[in-house]
Design an enzyme around this catalytic site. Structure first.
Site, mmCIF file in Angstrom:
data_model
loop_
_atom_site.group_PDB
_atom_site.id
_atom_site.type_symbol
_atom_site.label_atom_id
_atom_site.label_comp_id
_atom_site.label_asym_id
_atom_site.label_seq_id
_atom_site.Cartn_x
_atom_site.Cartn_y
_atom_site.Cartn_z
ATOM 1 C CG ASP A 1 5.528 6.847 49.024
ATOM 2 O OD1 ASP A 1 4.963 5.723 49.146
ATOM 3 O OD2 ASP A 1 5.894 7.431 49.704
ATOM 4 C CB ILE A 2 8.189 2.412 45.870
ATOM 5 C CG1 ILE A 2 8.832 2.875 43.792
ATOM 6 C CG2 ILE A 2 8.845 0.851 45.892
ATOM 7 C CD1 ILE A 2 9.734 3.379 43.804
ATOM 8 C CG ASP B 1 18.709 5.362 40.329
ATOM 9 O OD1 ASP B 1 18.660 4.902 41.677
ATOM 10 O OD2 ASP B 1 20.771 6.062 40.043
ATOM 11 C CG ASN C 1 17.906 2.657 47.459
ATOM 12 O OD1 ASN C 1 17.888 2.699 46.443
ATOM 13 N ND2 ASN C 1 16.842 3.617 46.941
ATOM 14 C CD GLU D 1 10.874 6.609 48.647
ATOM 15 O OE1 GLU D 1 10.801 6.681 49.608
ATOM 16 O OE2 GLU D 1 11.867 7.434 48.279
#
Length: 337
Positions: free
Chosen positions: A219-220, A236, A227, A262
């Site tokens: 995941d990020i 996005d 965000n 994510e």
């Protein structure tokens, strides 16, 4: 006179044939287009439920949910209550949604580990239920097309010429709905339902043929900051570009799936742990070297695990997920396995 009459008769026959062909083809195209548009709308709305639930779960767990987020999802669900084919399944979806709302209220009042797990579980159930609704809509659309094909088949003169078109249109509708049902609407990576089905099949095949199978969960890093600082729209775009970067470094037979907000997963058949770690590191470096417009640099953390004898896919996923948490605990932007 005879030749002239024959030519006239031939022209009339050809004209009638062409009119039948045009009318039949036109009616079929309009009917099929209506089905595609209607079910595409349903799929798009259900996709909003999936995305909305993901965001809601994220913000509830972060303590930043809003009344507007609940209203948006409830409005979409309400729009399907009277749908003749989906009403029964929507009722189940609505019950799960209400359970999530109640769990969210309890968690916001008194955060706990049990509440965290309950919210995450209910969010996953809503994800699966929305995919089930998509499949139901797809099967209903196919049934309507099949019924209409019986009417088209009655035009014997036209059947030879329009047969190929019918097959193509049917395949187009099927492939379009099949793709939407199996892929994430934002990133176009495989969705969680498709990931689970593929992992289950890959596990069975690997154990039957005594071949290795690796799973990578990633995941990020600090995606919430993306965000918060740049907005969800740009977030996005980061997810879309990340998917493109990851996919460009996968080999044939390897599946990339979005399994959370994510969080992504890569299924790597015929790959042992060493190979899985090399692939994970290759993906990490590719993302680290990429530039994300409007954001700059983004990094990912990855965990890899190889299928053990007699292990099921849930066990493999848990170990890969645990490796991911080790990578995060170790400072992020790294691979663990």
């Amino acid at each position: 006179m005879g030749n002239g009459a024959n030519r006239t008769s031939t022209m009339i026959t050809i004209t009638i044939f062409l009119l039948l062909l045009v009318a039949t083809t036109g009616l079929y195209a309009r009917y099929t287009n209506f089905i595609v548009q209607e079910d595409a709308r349903i799929i798009n709305e259900l996709g909003k439920i999936r995305g909305g639930v993901q965001r809601l779960v994220h913000f509830v767990l972060m303590g930043t949910s809003s009344h507007e987020m609940y209203e948006e999802i409830e409005a979409i669900i309400a729009g399907f209550r009277e749908h003749p084919q989906l009403a029964g399944k929507v009722s189940e979806l609505e019950d799960t949604w209400q359970a999530l709302r109640e769990a969210a209220g309890r968690y916001e009042a008194l955060p706990s580990r049990e509440g965290h797990e309950e919210i995450f579980r209910l969010g996953e159930e809503l994800w699966i239920l929305s995919n089930d609704l998509v499949l139901t809509a797809q099967l209903h659309a196919q049934g309507k097309i099949q019924n209409y094909n019986y009417i088209v088949a009655s035009f014997v003169v036209c059947i030879i010429l329009i047969g190929a078109l019918l097959v193509w249109l049917k395949q187009y509708v099927h492939d379009s709905l099949e793709f939407l049902a199996r892929h994430d609407s934002l990133t176009k990576a495989a969705n969680k339902w498709h990931f689970q089905e593929t992992l289950r099949a890959a596990r069975a095949s690997a154990q039957k043929q005594n071949q290795p199978l690796s799973l990578i969960i990633l995941d990020i890093d600090h995606f919430k900051h993306v965000n918060d600082n740049f907005g969800h729209s740009l977030g996005d775009r980061v997810l879309e570009q990340l998917t493109a970067v990851l996919r460009a470094h996968l080999e044939e037979g390897q599946l990339l799936a979005r399994v959370g907000g994510e969080e992504f997963a890569v299924i790597a058949p015929q790959t042992d742990l060493a190979g899985g770690l090399r692939l994970a590191e290759r993906l990490r470096q590719a993302v680290a070297e990429a530039t994300f417009p409007g954001v700059g640099k983004v990094t990912i953390s990855l965990g890899a695990a190889e299928l053990m004898p007699e292990e099921d896919e849930e066990g493999l996923f848990r170990r890969a997920d645990a490796a991911l948490y080790c990578a995060k605990a170790g400072g992020r932007n790294q691979t663990a396995g």
